[in-house]
Motif scaffolding. Structure first.
Motif, PDB file in Angstrom:
ATOM      1  N   GLY A 101       0.824  -1.200   0.000  1.00  0.00           N
ATOM      2  CA  GLY A 101       0.000   0.000   0.000  1.00  0.00           C
ATOM      3  C   GLY A 101       0.862   1.255   0.000  1.00  0.00           C
ATOM      4  N   LYS A 102       1.999   1.178   0.642  1.00  0.00           N
ATOM      5  CA  LYS A 102       2.921   2.316   0.672  1.00  0.00           C
ATOM      6  C   LYS A 102       3.378   2.669  -0.745  1.00  0.00           C
ATOM      7  CE  LYS A 102       5.957   2.914   4.134  1.00  0.00           C
ATOM      8  NZ  LYS A 102       7.118   2.641   5.016  1.00  0.00           N
ATOM      9  N   TYR A 129       3.427  10.114   4.279  1.00  0.00           N
ATOM     10  CA  TYR A 129       2.763  10.995   3.302  1.00  0.00           C
ATOM     11  C   TYR A 129       3.563  12.266   2.991  1.00  0.00           C
ATOM     12  CZ  TYR A 129      -1.606   8.362   4.452  1.00  0.00           C
ATOM     13  OH  TYR A 129      -2.567   7.405   4.687  1.00  0.00           O
ATOM     14  N   ASN A 172      -7.281   9.425   5.513  1.00  0.00           N
ATOM     15  CA  ASN A 172      -6.912   8.099   6.005  1.00  0.00           C
ATOM     16  C   ASN A 172      -7.834   7.742   7.172  1.00  0.00           C
ATOM     17  OD1 ASN A 172      -4.200   6.808   8.034  1.00  0.00           O
ATOM     18  ND2 ASN A 172      -5.466   5.687   6.614  1.00  0.00           N
ATOM     19  N   ASN A 176      -4.024   5.652  10.923  1.00  0.00           N
ATOM     20  CA  ASN A 176      -2.745   5.408  11.565  1.00  0.00           C
ATOM     21  C   ASN A 176      -2.113   6.793  11.663  1.00  0.00           C
ATOM     22  OD1 ASN A 176      -0.174   4.713  12.316  1.00  0.00           O
ATOM     23  ND2 ASN A 176       0.318   3.549  10.483  1.00  0.00           N
ATOM     24  N   ASP A 204      -6.842   6.577   1.707  1.00  0.00           N
ATOM     25  CA  ASP A 204      -6.079   5.402   2.140  1.00  0.00           C
ATOM     26  C   ASP A 204      -6.985   4.564   3.039  1.00  0.00           C
ATOM     27  OD1 ASP A 204      -4.405   3.554   3.350  1.00  0.00           O
ATOM     28  OD2 ASP A 204      -2.739   4.963   3.595  1.00  0.00           O
ATOM     29  N   ILE A 206      -6.637   1.307   3.943  1.00  0.00           N
ATOM     30  CA  ILE A 206      -5.986   0.043   4.293  1.00  0.00           C
ATOM     31  C   ILE A 206      -6.545  -0.577   5.577  1.00  0.00           C
ATOM     32  CG2 ILE A 206      -4.064   1.115   5.569  1.00  0.00           C
ATOM     33  CD1 ILE A 206      -2.796  -1.367   3.370  1.00  0.00           C
ATOM     34  N   TYR A 207      -7.131   0.257   6.480  1.00  0.00           N
ATOM     35  CA  TYR A 207      -7.682  -0.284   7.735  1.00  0.00           C
ATOM     36  C   TYR A 207      -9.192  -0.510   7.650  1.00  0.00           C
ATOM     37  CZ  TYR A 207      -3.147   0.659   9.819  1.00  0.00           C
ATOM     38  OH  TYR A 207      -1.805   0.649  10.098  1.00  0.00           O
ATOM     39  N   LYS A 239      -2.855  -5.307   6.394  1.00  0.00           N
ATOM     40  CA  LYS A 239      -3.480  -5.213   7.705  1.00  0.00           C
ATOM     41  C   LYS A 239      -4.608  -6.222   7.888  1.00  0.00           C
ATOM     42  CE  LYS A 239      -0.446  -2.096   8.176  1.00  0.00           C
ATOM     43  NZ  LYS A 239      -0.471  -0.765   7.640  1.00  0.00           N
ATOM     44  N   LEU A 248       2.338  -6.290  -0.940  1.00  0.00           N
ATOM     45  CA  LEU A 248       1.285  -6.213  -1.947  1.00  0.00           C
ATOM     46  C   LEU A 248       0.236  -5.187  -1.538  1.00  0.00           C
ATOM     47  CD1 LEU A 248       0.281  -9.860  -2.980  1.00  0.00           C
ATOM     48  CD2 LEU A 248       1.385  -8.134  -4.407  1.00  0.00           C
TER      49      LEU A 248
HETATM   50  C1  LIG Z   1       0.341  -0.102   6.865  1.00  0.00           C
HETATM   51  C2  LIG Z   1      -0.141   1.094   6.121  1.00  0.00           C
HETATM   52  C3  LIG Z   1      -0.114   1.179   4.720  1.00  0.00           C
HETATM   53  C4  LIG Z   1       0.421   0.138   3.780  1.00  0.00           C
HETATM   54  O1  LIG Z   1       1.359  -0.712   4.219  1.00  0.00           O
HETATM   55  P1  LIG Z   1       2.031  -1.736   3.199  1.00  0.00           P
HETATM   56  O2  LIG Z   1       2.759  -2.666   4.095  1.00  0.00           O
HETATM   57  O3  LIG Z   1       2.920  -0.957   2.310  1.00  0.00           O
HETATM   58  O4  LIG Z   1       0.939  -2.404   2.422  1.00  0.00           O
HETATM   59  C5  LIG Z   1      -0.652   2.299   4.111  1.00  0.00           C
HETATM   60  N1  LIG Z   1      -1.174   3.291   4.830  1.00  0.00           N
HETATM   61  C6  LIG Z   1      -1.221   3.257   6.167  1.00  0.00           C
HETATM   62  C7  LIG Z   1      -1.827   4.395   6.879  1.00  0.00           C
HETATM   63  C8  LIG Z   1      -0.683   2.175   6.861  1.00  0.00           C
HETATM   64  O5  LIG Z   1      -0.700   2.170   8.199  1.00  0.00           O
END
Ligand SMILES: *Cc1c(COP(=O)(O)O)cnc(C)c1O
Length: 391
Positions: A101-102, A129, A172, A176, A204, A206-207, A239, A248
């Motif tokens: 995701g990063k 970011y 987000n 996080n 974002d 991801i959570y 996550k 991935l």
């Molecule tokens: C963990 C996280 C990601 C993505 O993590 P990857 O390990 O690269 O998939 C993206 N955004 C936030 C806010 C995260 O905490």
């Protein structure tokens, strides 16, 4: 030899969360009894059926290049996920699979922002970011929030920050490092402003799966065609499936942005790991029951940690609605977050991440993606530490 470092790279600092984590791991390796609250990853194992699909792919020789943006089967599985779970229609060509995701966030920012552009980022923010925005040559514009608004920006705040140079707004939720979650109405209000002003939203999500107490995750892309057209969703497997090491992630975007990211990726990383992608297909299309167990466990830990932290004189903490972090306010104890975390690690052998890393020096980040026994032990030590400071 003059090892000239480019301006682009020289302006960056290494991720403080990774630095703290390395220090704690080193202390552990030296035999010290360290409690780690620093980790940004689930402590659960990747579900077995996902590993099996990956192992099968390896054994079948699925070890060659794939299309740069991911195998068709995975892009279809992601499109199906958006349809099924979010009511969003994406064609596989609008979806790009990346190395985490990063990496997806980075690609989006590089594809849409350049010198002269501004990117609005609410603080406390995920620490990568602003650095990504700087790497793109653009300017991060930070919107400060506090625990008084549960770390959420208001529509008025967003509106006031938008200029003709604003290119992107980073959303987000769940967040996080704070664990805060915007309600449906709050997300819509922020999305409406971006639509009105022609600002893209990088959402974002991801959570998405880690929300508590029956709360709902809402994607800003779902409110109208206009919201959809202004939104780029960033997502991943780390996550919800505990696949952090698999590297991935994915994004879903309007076609021209997806096309640009496809080109960037084809000249930089090429495809994400072939056999890992087969595991990801199994993750999305297979059973999801692990989530129920994980959520029950996170809920228990969060409640305990929340109550225990708030009972410590000098510390106050808003409850998290999602993700697996608490973000207690330590400002009454008289140390900035860097000194607080350094002394906490030194004196009590507890690793936490200073809030300054996320743009908020009055706080520290506690990850409860660790065992209940660790949480009990670690918070008792934080209590000791707080008492020693109050003296
Ligand atoms: C963990 C996280 C990601 C993505 O993590 P990857 O390990 O690269 O998939 C993206 N955004 C936030 C806010 C995260 O905490």
């Amino acid at each position: 030899m003059n090892y000239k470092i480019s301006h682009r790279a020289a302006s960056l600092s290494s991720s403080l969360t990774l630095v703290i984590d390395a220090k704690a791991k080193q202390m552990k390796a030296e035999g010290q009894d360290v409690v780690g609250f620093g980790a940004g990853e689930p402590d659960f194992d990747t579900p077995q059926h996902i590993k099996d699909a990956c192992i099968k792919a390896l054994n079948e020789g699925f070890t060659k290049y794939t299309p740069a943006s991911g195998i068709p089967e995975l892009r279809q599985a992601i499109a199906d996920k958006f349809k099924r779970e979010n009511g969003l229609s994406y064609k596989p060509s609008q979806i790009i699979v990346s190395c985490g995701g990063k990496h997806s966030c980075y690609n989006v920012i590089i594809a849409t922002c350049e010198a002269g552009d501004e990117v609005i980022i609410p603080a406390p923010y995920w620490l990568s970011y602003p650095e990504m925005v700087k790497l793109a040559g653009a300017t991060p514009v930070i919107l400060q929030t506090t625990d008084k608004t549960e770390f959420k920006v208001t529509p008025a705040q967003l509106r006031a920050a938008i200029t003709p140079r604003t290119r992107l707004f980073v959303l987000n939720s769940p967040s996080n490092p704070t664990g805060s979650l915007y309600s449906r109405e709050e997300i819509k209000a922020l999305g409406d402003i971006c639509v009105e002003k022609g600002v893209l939203i990088m959402s974002d999500e991801i959570y998405e799966k880690l929300v508590y107490d029956g709360a709902e995750h809402v994607s800003v892309a779902g409110f109208s065609q206009a919201h959809y057209d202004h939104t780029i969703i960033v997502h991943g497997f780390a996550k919800a499936y505990s696949m952090t090491g698999w590297r991935l992630g994915y994004m879903a975007a309007p076609e021209p942005i997806a096309k640009a990211v496809d080109a960037i990726q084809s000249h930089s990383t090429s495809n994400p790991t072939s056999f890992a992608q087969k595991g990801a297909v199994a993750a999305l299309n297979g059973p999801q029951d692990h989530l129920k167990t994980w959520l029950a466990e996170y809920t228990k830990r969060r409640s305990f940690a929340y109550q225990r932290l708030n009972a410590i004189p000098g510390i106050s903490c808003v409850n998290a609605k999602g993700a697996f972090y608490l973000f207690p306010n330590i400002s009454k104890l008289g140390l900035n977050s860097t000194d607080f975390c350094a002394k906490l690690l030194e004196q009590e052998k507890v690793a936490a991440v200073p809030g300054i890393a996320f743009g908020a020096d009055d706080y520290i980040r506690i990850s409860y993606a660790t065992s209940m026994a660790n949480i009990e032990k670690g918070i008792a030590r934080i209590e000791n530490f707080a008492k020693s400071l109050a003296k």
